[in-house]
Enzyme design. Structure first.
Site, short mmCIF file in Angstrom:
data_model
loop_
_atom_site.label_atom_id
_atom_site.label_comp_id
_atom_site.label_asym_id
_atom_site.label_seq_id
_atom_site.Cartn_x
_atom_site.Cartn_y
_atom_site.Cartn_z
N ASP A 30 44.47 25.06 40.99
CA ASP A 30 44.25 24.54 39.79
C ASP A 30 44.25 26.05 38.34
O ASP A 30 43.42 27.12 38.94
CB ASP A 30 43.26 23.99 39.59
CG ASP A 30 42.79 22.79 38.67
OD1 ASP A 30 43.25 21.52 38.43
OD2 ASP A 30 42.26 23.79 37.36
N ASN A 86 41.58 11.75 39.50
CA ASN A 86 41.07 10.83 38.22
C ASN A 86 42.67 10.05 37.51
O ASN A 86 43.70 10.07 37.59
CB ASN A 86 40.52 12.05 36.80
CG ASN A 86 39.44 13.58 37.74
OD1 ASN A 86 38.68 12.29 38.39
ND2 ASN A 86 40.09 14.00 37.27
N GLY A 92 39.01 11.02 32.58
CA GLY A 92 39.40 12.25 32.43
C GLY A 92 41.22 12.66 32.13
O GLY A 92 40.80 13.67 32.67
N GLN A 93 41.40 11.83 33.08
CA GLN A 93 42.81 12.40 33.34
C GLN A 93 43.85 12.43 32.07
O GLN A 93 43.41 11.90 30.56
CB GLN A 93 43.57 11.66 33.95
CG GLN A 93 44.67 11.58 34.56
CD GLN A 93 45.59 10.55 35.15
OE1 GLN A 93 44.97 9.10 35.00
NE2 GLN A 93 47.09 10.41 35.50
N SER A 94 43.72 14.06 31.96
CA SER A 94 44.06 14.84 31.20
C SER A 94 45.53 15.25 31.33
O SER A 94 46.53 15.71 30.97
CB SER A 94 43.41 16.30 30.91
OG SER A 94 43.84 16.51 32.26
N HIS A 99 48.14 13.33 40.65
CA HIS A 99 47.95 14.76 41.11
C HIS A 99 46.43 14.93 42.33
O HIS A 99 45.37 14.13 41.66
CB HIS A 99 47.30 15.96 40.39
CG HIS A 99 46.64 15.21 39.10
ND1 HIS A 99 47.09 14.96 38.03
CD2 HIS A 99 45.57 15.79 38.53
CE1 HIS A 99 46.22 15.09 37.26
NE2 HIS A 99 44.96 15.10 37.41
N HIS A 101 42.91 16.63 43.22
CA HIS A 101 42.18 17.72 43.11
C HIS A 101 41.29 17.86 44.38
O HIS A 101 41.16 17.16 45.54
CB HIS A 101 41.42 17.04 41.77
CG HIS A 101 41.42 17.20 40.77
ND1 HIS A 101 40.95 18.65 39.71
CD2 HIS A 101 42.12 16.22 40.25
CE1 HIS A 101 42.25 17.45 38.70
NE2 HIS A 101 42.50 16.58 38.73
P1 5GP Z 1 42.89 16.27 34.92
O1 5GP Z 1 42.11 15.87 34.89
O2 5GP Z 1 44.35 15.23 34.68
O3 5GP Z 1 42.68 15.37 36.61
O4 5GP Z 1 43.49 17.19 36.35
C1 5GP Z 1 44.57 18.54 35.34
C2 5GP Z 1 44.17 19.65 36.16
O5 5GP Z 1 45.79 19.62 36.18
C3 5GP Z 1 43.38 20.35 35.66
O6 5GP Z 1 41.69 21.29 36.71
C4 5GP Z 1 43.61 21.64 34.92
O7 5GP Z 1 42.82 23.11 34.96
C5 5GP Z 1 44.47 21.58 35.85
N1 5GP Z 1 45.83 22.38 34.83
C6 5GP Z 1 46.54 21.48 33.51
N2 5GP Z 1 47.38 22.24 32.84
C7 5GP Z 1 47.66 23.51 34.05
C8 5GP Z 1 49.04 24.34 34.16
O8 5GP Z 1 49.58 24.87 33.75
N3 5GP Z 1 48.30 24.65 35.68
C9 5GP Z 1 47.64 25.00 36.29
N4 5GP Z 1 48.00 25.61 37.67
N5 5GP Z 1 47.14 23.91 36.60
C10 5GP Z 1 47.04 22.88 34.97
#
Ligand code: 5GP
Ligand code: ZN
Length: 113
Positions: A30, A86, A92-94, A99, A101
């Site tokens: 990450d 998430n 807070g899924q972004s 995926h 974690h």
């Molecule tokens: P979410 O918030 O959707 O559960 O998790 C998305 C994760 O993707 C976050 O922890 C964020 O740091 C990671 N992330 C977002 N963009 C990138 C990227 O370009 N490269 C990597 N390695 N991680 C990313």
């Protein structure tokens, strides 16, 4: 999915620090670690939510869940670990490519907020 960051990582259009890759999944670091070790495991098929998975995608996800504990050393899982998926706005899924974690390497508390 043309504009999905994780699909771009799978296609090699965005660099990542890869830990494991096969036909079904990619595991990489990450970019903003939230624990001493923080990896992401992504199926190579784009979908956002568990509720949207088709049969083939659910098989891929199962392969991911089986593979993760096999990579004990590479992922630093020896002393325990946490998996987080998430789903949607409240969580807070972004990134809208499913995926997992993988958090490890330290004692973790339990703070949902
Ligand atoms: P979410 O918030 O959707 O559960 O998790 C998305 C994760 O993707 C976050 O922890 C964020 O740091 C990671 N992330 C977002 N963009 C990138 C990227 O370009 N490269 C990597 N390695 N991680 C990313
Ligand atoms: Zn995607």
């Amino acid at each position: 999915m043309d504009d999905c960051i994780f699909c771009k990582i799978i296609r090699g259009e965005i660099p990542s620090t890869k830990v494991y890759e096969d036909d079904y999944m990619l595991i990489f670091k990450d970019i903003e670690p939230k624990a001493k070790n923080h990896f992401l495991c992504i199926p190579k098929s784009h979908f956002k939510l568990l509720s949207e998975m088709d049969e083939c995608q659910s098989e891929m996800l199962l392969k991911c869940l089986k593979k993760i504990p096999e990579l004990k050393k590479e992922l630093g899982l020896e002393n325990g670990y946490r998996l987080v998926i998430n789903q949607g706005e409240d969580a807070g899924q972004s990134v809208f490519h499913l995926h997992i974690h993988i958090l490890s390497g330290q004692k973790m508390g339990w703070t949902p907020a």
